[in-house]
Design a protein around this motif. Structure first.
Motif, PDB file in Angstrom:
ATOM      1  N   LEU A  72      38.652  24.395  32.842  1.00 44.88           N
ATOM      2  CA  LEU A  72      38.553  22.992  33.269  1.00 44.88           C
ATOM      3  C   LEU A  72      38.450  22.920  34.794  1.00 44.88           C
ATOM      4  N   ALA A  73      39.283  23.677  35.494  1.00 42.53           N
ATOM      5  CA  ALA A  73      39.255  23.667  36.964  1.00 42.53           C
ATOM      6  C   ALA A  73      37.907  24.170  37.479  1.00 42.53           C
ATOM      7  N   ARG A  74      37.367  25.193  36.823  1.00 48.71           N
ATOM      8  CA  ARG A  74      36.071  25.738  37.255  1.00 48.71           C
ATOM      9  C   ARG A  74      34.979  24.650  37.147  1.00 48.71           C
ATOM     10  N   VAL A  75      34.993  23.934  36.019  1.00 48.67           N
ATOM     11  CA  VAL A  75      33.983  22.878  35.816  1.00 48.67           C
ATOM     12  C   VAL A  75      34.201  21.738  36.810  1.00 48.67           C
ATOM     13  N   ILE A  76      35.446  21.343  36.976  1.00 49.66           N
ATOM     14  CA  ILE A  76      35.758  20.261  37.933  1.00 49.66           C
ATOM     15  C   ILE A  76      35.276  20.641  39.334  1.00 49.66           C
ATOM     16  N   ASP A  77      35.624  21.839  39.766  1.00 49.36           N
ATOM     17  CA  ASP A  77      35.303  22.256  41.139  1.00 49.36           C
ATOM     18  C   ASP A  77      33.797  22.318  41.372  1.00 49.36           C
ATOM     19  N   VAL A  98      47.910  21.606  38.302  1.00 47.76           N
ATOM     20  CA  VAL A  98      48.362  20.417  39.049  1.00 47.76           C
ATOM     21  C   VAL A  98      48.499  20.741  40.537  1.00 47.76           C
ATOM     22  N   VAL A  99      49.049  21.902  40.853  1.00 46.15           N
ATOM     23  CA  VAL A  99      49.230  22.283  42.257  1.00 46.15           C
ATOM     24  C   VAL A  99      47.879  22.394  42.970  1.00 46.15           C
ATOM     25  N   ARG A 100      46.879  22.903  42.246  1.00 46.86           N
ATOM     26  CA  ARG A 100      45.535  23.043  42.824  1.00 46.86           C
ATOM     27  C   ARG A 100      44.993  21.705  43.345  1.00 46.86           C
ATOM     28  N   TYR A 101      45.338  20.606  42.664  1.00 51.69           N
ATOM     29  CA  TYR A 101      44.789  19.288  43.036  1.00 51.69           C
ATOM     30  C   TYR A 101      45.858  18.364  43.645  1.00 51.69           C
ATOM     31  N   GLU A 102      46.980  18.939  44.019  1.00 50.80           N
ATOM     32  CA  GLU A 102      48.098  18.121  44.493  1.00 50.80           C
ATOM     33  C   GLU A 102      47.675  17.191  45.630  1.00 50.80           C
ATOM     34  N   GLY A 103      48.120  15.943  45.539  1.00 51.86           N
ATOM     35  CA  GLY A 103      47.789  14.970  46.574  1.00 51.86           C
ATOM     36  C   GLY A 103      46.451  14.294  46.359  1.00 51.86           C
ATOM     37  N   VAL A 140      49.942  12.711  40.292  1.00 49.28           N
ATOM     38  CA  VAL A 140      50.353  13.672  39.269  1.00 49.28           C
ATOM     39  C   VAL A 140      51.048  14.850  39.942  1.00 49.28           C
ATOM     40  N   THR A 141      52.225  15.160  39.405  1.00 54.95           N
ATOM     41  CA  THR A 141      52.961  16.348  39.839  1.00 54.95           C
ATOM     42  C   THR A 141      53.252  17.183  38.599  1.00 54.95           C
ATOM     43  N   ALA A 142      53.859  18.348  38.827  1.00 55.73           N
ATOM     44  CA  ALA A 142      54.128  19.242  37.699  1.00 55.73           C
ATOM     45  C   ALA A 142      55.093  18.598  36.702  1.00 55.73           C
ATOM     46  N   ALA A 143      55.961  17.718  37.155  1.00 59.39           N
ATOM     47  CA  ALA A 143      56.896  17.050  36.241  1.00 59.39           C
ATOM     48  C   ALA A 143      56.179  15.889  35.555  1.00 59.39           C
ATOM     49  N   LEU A 144      56.147  15.896  34.234  1.00 57.75           N
ATOM     50  CA  LEU A 144      55.353  14.937  33.461  1.00 57.75           C
ATOM     51  C   LEU A 144      55.712  13.485  33.812  1.00 57.75           C
ATOM     52  N   ASP A 145      54.685  12.710  34.201  1.00 59.89           N
ATOM     53  CA  ASP A 145      54.820  11.270  34.452  1.00 59.89           C
ATOM     54  C   ASP A 145      55.863  10.933  35.517  1.00 59.89           C
ATOM     55  N   GLN A 146      56.060  11.849  36.483  1.00 65.54           N
ATOM     56  CA  GLN A 146      57.122  11.602  37.475  1.00 65.54           C
ATOM     57  C   GLN A 146      56.637  11.565  38.916  1.00 65.54           C
ATOM     58  N   GLY A 147      55.336  11.614  39.147  1.00 61.45           N
ATOM     59  CA  GLY A 147      54.848  11.618  40.524  1.00 61.45           C
ATOM     60  C   GLY A 147      54.998  10.256  41.191  1.00 61.45           C
ATOM     61  N   ALA A 148      54.746  10.220  42.496  1.00 63.04           N
ATOM     62  CA  ALA A 148      54.935   9.004  43.290  1.00 63.04           C
ATOM     63  C   ALA A 148      54.096   7.847  42.738  1.00 63.04           C
TER      64      ALA A 148
END
Ligand code: GRF
Length: 211
Positions: A72-77, A98-103, A140-148
């Motif tokens: 998925l990341a390969r296709v997205i990128d 998630v870390v790859r696309y953080e922020g 989106v963060t690594a913790a499900l449904d808990q990002g800012a």
């Protein structure tokens, strides 16, 4: 021009609302691609009709979550996104993804977070006797449904609501707040400070939708 890639699993009504707002409001951004984990997702047809590139990464074809996430990341990128949107995307993504696309990855969740993370949000809100339900756009963060939290919309829970009727009311509100939140990102209006979102303009980050 910010490049937006949207992940869907089904109808993609939020994706459609974002595509329409992007065009109608003339954002300095473009939806570069819509990607589904389900080959039969109706949202793919809508996107293709708009002239938007589409792709499928079918999770059933991969032996593990990691392998699926990598492909998925390969296709997205390949679409070089500035912003990745989850819009009714019904797969849990691994921490590395998630870390790859953080922020630069947003999701819309059909509850007033932090209440009712996870599934069956409308049934759980009704069973809890909630008088308000709603939806939340969040990073989106690594913790499900808990990002800012970027934006929230509240709707009333009516006495005779079923999960279906409540879901329809919430979905209408989702179509109002998700495009708005995406536009803020595209316009560089969002800042993260101490894990909270600050909005640079004076627009409201909350909305009450009576239905
Ligand atoms: C929406 O409630 C969304 O928040 C949830 O899935 C539902 C369908 O979304 N995650 P869509 O029509 O595919 O955008």
């Amino acid at each position: 021009m910010k490049r937006i890639v949207i992940l869907i699993s089904g109808l993609g009504s939020n994706m459609q609302a974002i595509v329409r707002s992007c065009t109608l409001e003339g954002w300095s951004g473009q939806v570069a691609a819509v990607i589904s984990n389900r080959p039969d997702a109706p949202g793919l047809v809508f996107a293709a009709r708009q002239g938007i590139a589409t792709a499928v990464v079918d999770h059933l074809q991969y032996p593990s979550r990691d392998r699926f996430d990598s492909e998925l990341a390969r296709v997205i990128d390949g679409f070089a996104p500035d912003l990745l949107l989850l819009a009714g995307f019904m797969r849990i993504l691994g921490d590395d993804f998630v870390v790859r696309y953080e922020g630069r990855i947003l999701n819309i969740h059909p509850s007033l977070l932090p209440s009712f993370a996870g599934l069956y949000t409308h049934r759980r809100a009704i069973e809890a006797g909630c008088k308000l339900a709603g939806a939340t756009v969040h990073f989106v963060t690594a913790a499900l449904d808990q990002g800012a939290i970027v934006a929230q919309a509240a709707v009333p829970v009516l006495p005779d609501d079923t999960p279906q009727t409540l879901s329809a009311r919430v979905l209408t509100a989702e179509h109002l707040i998700y495009p708005r939140a995406v536009r803020w990102f595209v316009e560089d209006q969002l800042r993260l400070r101490d894990g909270r979102v600050q909005l640079a303009n004076a627009e409201p980050q909350c909305l009450f939708w009576a239905g």
